[in-house]
Design a protein around this motif. Structure first.
Motif, PDB file in Angstrom:
ATOM      1  N   GLU A  84      51.411  40.521  46.522  1.00 41.87           N
ATOM      2  CA  GLU A  84      51.365  41.967  46.339  1.00 41.87           C
ATOM      3  C   GLU A  84      50.674  42.616  47.525  1.00 41.87           C
ATOM      4  OE1 GLU A  84      52.648  44.032  43.945  1.00 41.87           O
ATOM      5  OE2 GLU A  84      53.721  42.266  43.205  1.00 41.87           O
ATOM      6  N   ASP A  85      50.721  43.955  47.577  1.00 42.90           N
ATOM      7  CA  ASP A  85      50.184  44.665  48.736  1.00 42.90           C
ATOM      8  C   ASP A  85      48.670  44.756  48.735  1.00 42.90           C
ATOM      9  OD1 ASP A  85      50.325  46.239  46.485  1.00 42.90           O
ATOM     10  OD2 ASP A  85      50.719  48.103  47.569  1.00 42.90           O
ATOM     11  N   THR A  86      48.031  44.662  47.567  1.00 42.48           N
ATOM     12  CA  THR A  86      46.571  44.741  47.508  1.00 42.48           C
ATOM     13  C   THR A  86      46.037  43.610  46.627  1.00 42.48           C
ATOM     14  OG1 THR A  86      46.434  46.139  45.523  1.00 42.48           O
ATOM     15  CG2 THR A  86      46.705  47.257  47.661  1.00 42.48           C
ATOM     16  N   LEU A  87      44.743  43.330  46.779  1.00 49.16           N
ATOM     17  CA  LEU A  87      44.107  42.285  45.981  1.00 49.16           C
ATOM     18  C   LEU A  87      44.183  42.602  44.491  1.00 49.16           C
ATOM     19  CD1 LEU A  87      40.860  41.551  48.041  1.00 49.16           C
ATOM     20  CD2 LEU A  87      42.936  40.167  47.916  1.00 49.16           C
ATOM     21  N   VAL A  88      43.852  43.824  44.128  1.00 50.97           N
ATOM     22  CA  VAL A  88      43.832  44.198  42.714  1.00 50.97           C
ATOM     23  C   VAL A  88      45.232  44.100  42.124  1.00 50.97           C
ATOM     24  CG1 VAL A  88      43.443  46.102  41.104  1.00 50.97           C
ATOM     25  CG2 VAL A  88      41.768  45.617  42.889  1.00 50.97           C
ATOM     26  N   ASN A  89      46.248  44.534  42.878  1.00 49.96           N
ATOM     27  CA  ASN A  89      47.619  44.448  42.382  1.00 49.96           C
ATOM     28  C   ASN A  89      48.068  42.998  42.199  1.00 49.96           C
ATOM     29  OD1 ASN A  89      47.902  47.198  42.241  1.00 49.96           O
ATOM     30  ND2 ASN A  89      48.991  47.403  44.181  1.00 49.96           N
ATOM     31  N   SER A  90      47.605  42.120  43.086  1.00 48.21           N
ATOM     32  CA  SER A  90      47.925  40.698  42.944  1.00 48.21           C
ATOM     33  C   SER A  90      47.310  40.142  41.666  1.00 48.21           C
ATOM     34  CB  SER A  90      47.403  39.915  44.154  1.00 48.21           C
ATOM     35  OG  SER A  90      48.145  40.203  45.311  1.00 48.21           O
ATOM     36  N   TYR A  91      46.082  40.548  41.396  1.00 48.77           N
ATOM     37  CA  TYR A  91      45.409  40.084  40.187  1.00 48.77           C
ATOM     38  C   TYR A  91      46.105  40.609  38.933  1.00 48.77           C
ATOM     39  CZ  TYR A  91      41.401  38.889  37.217  1.00 48.77           C
ATOM     40  OH  TYR A  91      40.585  38.360  36.253  1.00 48.77           O
ATOM     41  N   ILE A  92      46.495  41.880  38.971  1.00 49.20           N
ATOM     42  CA  ILE A  92      47.225  42.475  37.850  1.00 49.20           C
ATOM     43  C   ILE A  92      48.541  41.732  37.626  1.00 49.20           C
ATOM     44  CG2 ILE A  92      48.457  44.544  37.066  1.00 49.20           C
ATOM     45  CD1 ILE A  92      46.281  46.211  38.436  1.00 49.20           C
ATOM     46  N   LYS A  93      49.229  41.403  38.716  1.00 45.21           N
ATOM     47  CA  LYS A  93      50.497  40.683  38.622  1.00 45.21           C
ATOM     48  C   LYS A  93      50.304  39.330  37.961  1.00 45.21           C
ATOM     49  CE  LYS A  93      54.901  40.960  39.837  1.00 45.21           C
ATOM     50  NZ  LYS A  93      55.773  42.085  39.459  1.00 45.21           N
ATOM     51  N   LYS A  94      49.211  38.644  38.293  1.00 48.03           N
ATOM     52  CA  LYS A  94      48.900  37.356  37.671  1.00 48.03           C
ATOM     53  C   LYS A  94      48.684  37.524  36.167  1.00 48.03           C
ATOM     54  CE  LYS A  94      47.139  33.079  37.285  1.00 48.03           C
ATOM     55  NZ  LYS A  94      46.584  33.101  35.918  1.00 48.03           N
ATOM     56  N   LEU A  95      47.919  38.534  35.766  1.00 48.40           N
ATOM     57  CA  LEU A  95      47.672  38.781  34.348  1.00 48.40           C
ATOM     58  C   LEU A  95      48.972  39.131  33.623  1.00 48.40           C
ATOM     59  CD1 LEU A  95      44.371  40.872  34.528  1.00 48.40           C
ATOM     60  CD2 LEU A  95      44.608  38.542  33.651  1.00 48.40           C
ATOM     61  N   GLU A  96      49.818  39.936  34.262  1.00 48.32           N
ATOM     62  CA  GLU A  96      51.089  40.325  33.648  1.00 48.32           C
ATOM     63  C   GLU A  96      52.016  39.127  33.470  1.00 48.32           C
ATOM     64  OE1 GLU A  96      51.419  44.991  35.149  1.00 48.32           O
ATOM     65  OE2 GLU A  96      52.453  43.396  36.251  1.00 48.32           O
ATOM     66  N   ALA A  97      51.987  38.203  34.428  1.00 49.13           N
ATOM     67  CA  ALA A  97      52.813  36.994  34.316  1.00 49.13           C
ATOM     68  C   ALA A  97      52.365  36.155  33.120  1.00 49.13           C
ATOM     69  CB  ALA A  97      52.729  36.179  35.605  1.00 49.13           C
TER      70      ALA A  97
END
Length: 319
Positions: A84-97
């Motif tokens: 993802e483009d930002t750290l927080v968005n990457s973390y959110i993506k992991k939680l969503e997965a």
């Protein structure tokens, strides 16, 4: 390692355009010298995760075909790589997965989720802003170069992240929760604190904040052990007496089983494969046999375990 690497190389060779040599293809794609590529072709050196992903994307190879058993029989797995483009968005993506997996289980069925934790369970420090920021620093390191670009103080947690955490927890409440804590619970996170302090991504104030949050999290674990409850949800909490080498999440329901193996954060390996999950279920039974249930029981073992963790934490504080 050679069995898996040879399998990958066979698939790559079959997908190459006519007239293209394997060593030339690898050298151009992953920007390595031909000698470095030959070492990989001879299986003297492992491909890195990023190299495997790059090769798979270039040749449109299904990554699930790259995970096989020693006998050569294929196992269906999904390699979940978060970009993802930002750290927080990457973390959110992991939680969503992970949330997508949880929501795939019928809420009317009886099902359980087993967290086998090599390190401090992330679930227990969702509300600790400092420890979450440290998690993101580690993710930045895994996804980038030797030294991350953002410091601890530059990371800003958003309301979207809190919402994703809340949604994930809400989905968990439909499951019977079982958590196994490894004997070296704090080792990795304390090493991360020392490393990021050394390279000036953490200030002394940040370091003290993190150590305080770890102390509070140990207090939470003690409370869970005393009450058998976490956020008004019943939970079975175990301490393992053997080293846990790899953190995993195992979900079991009527007619459905799933395993999530944690790779370098935030990436993971997901499988619904029956034989794969049977192997993980067996390993889970080994962990359970060599663990002690400390939620509302085993007071002596619980106190000794937590005192050992606190001693490790206090030794770091005094340095």
């Amino acid at each position: 390692m050679s069995v898996y690497q040879k399998h990958l190389l066979t698939i790559v060779s079959e997908q190459l355009p006519e007239g293209v040599k394997l060593v030339d293809f690898l050298s151009d794609l992953v920007h390595l010298s031909k000698e470095a590529c030959y070492r990989r072709i001879r299986c003297e050196v492992e491909f890195t995760l990023s190299e495997v992903v790059l090769i798979a994307k270039a040749l449109n190879i299904n990554l699930t075909s790259l995970v096989i058993r020693e006998g050569g029989e294929k196992v269906t797995c999904n390699l979940r790589v978060v970009e993802e483009d930002t750290l927080v968005n990457s973390y959110i993506k992991k939680l969503e997965a992970d949330l997508n997996v949880l929501e795939g289980f019928d809420s009317k069925s009886q099902h359980s989720i087993h967290f086998v934790c090599k390190n401090l369970p992330e679930l227990f420090y969702f509300s600790s802003e400092g420890l979450i920021k440290l998690r993101l620093l580690k993710m930045q390191l895994n996804q980038g170069g030797v030294k991350p670009q953002q410091t601890f103080n530059q990371i800003v947690l958003t309301s979207f992240l809190k919402k994703a955490q809340d949604q994930y927890w809400k989905a968990l409440t439909d499951f019977k929760l079982i958590v196994y804590l490894g004997p070296d619970l704090l080792m990795s996170i304390l090493q991360d604190i020392e490393f990021f302090t050394k390279i000036n991504l953490l200030t002394s104030e940040n370091r003290l904040l993190l150590l305080q949050e770890l102390k509070e999290t140990l207090g939470l674990i003690s409370e869970i052990g005393n009450t058998g409850m976490f956020r008004n949800k019943e939970i079975n909490l175990y301490i393992s007496h053997i080293i846990i080498e790899l953190s995993q999440t195992y979900l079991k329901s009527e007619g459905l089983e799933t395993t999530i193996l944690e790779l370098e954060f935030p990436n993971s390996l997901l499988s619904f494969d029956a034989s794969f999950n049977a192997a993980q279920s067996h390993q889970l039974s080994v962990v359970k046999r060599t663990s002690t249930l400390i939620s509302q029981s085993a007071e002596v073992e619980k106190i000794a375990y937590l005192n050992r963790q606190r001693t490790i934490l206090n030794d770091i504080k005094s340095n």
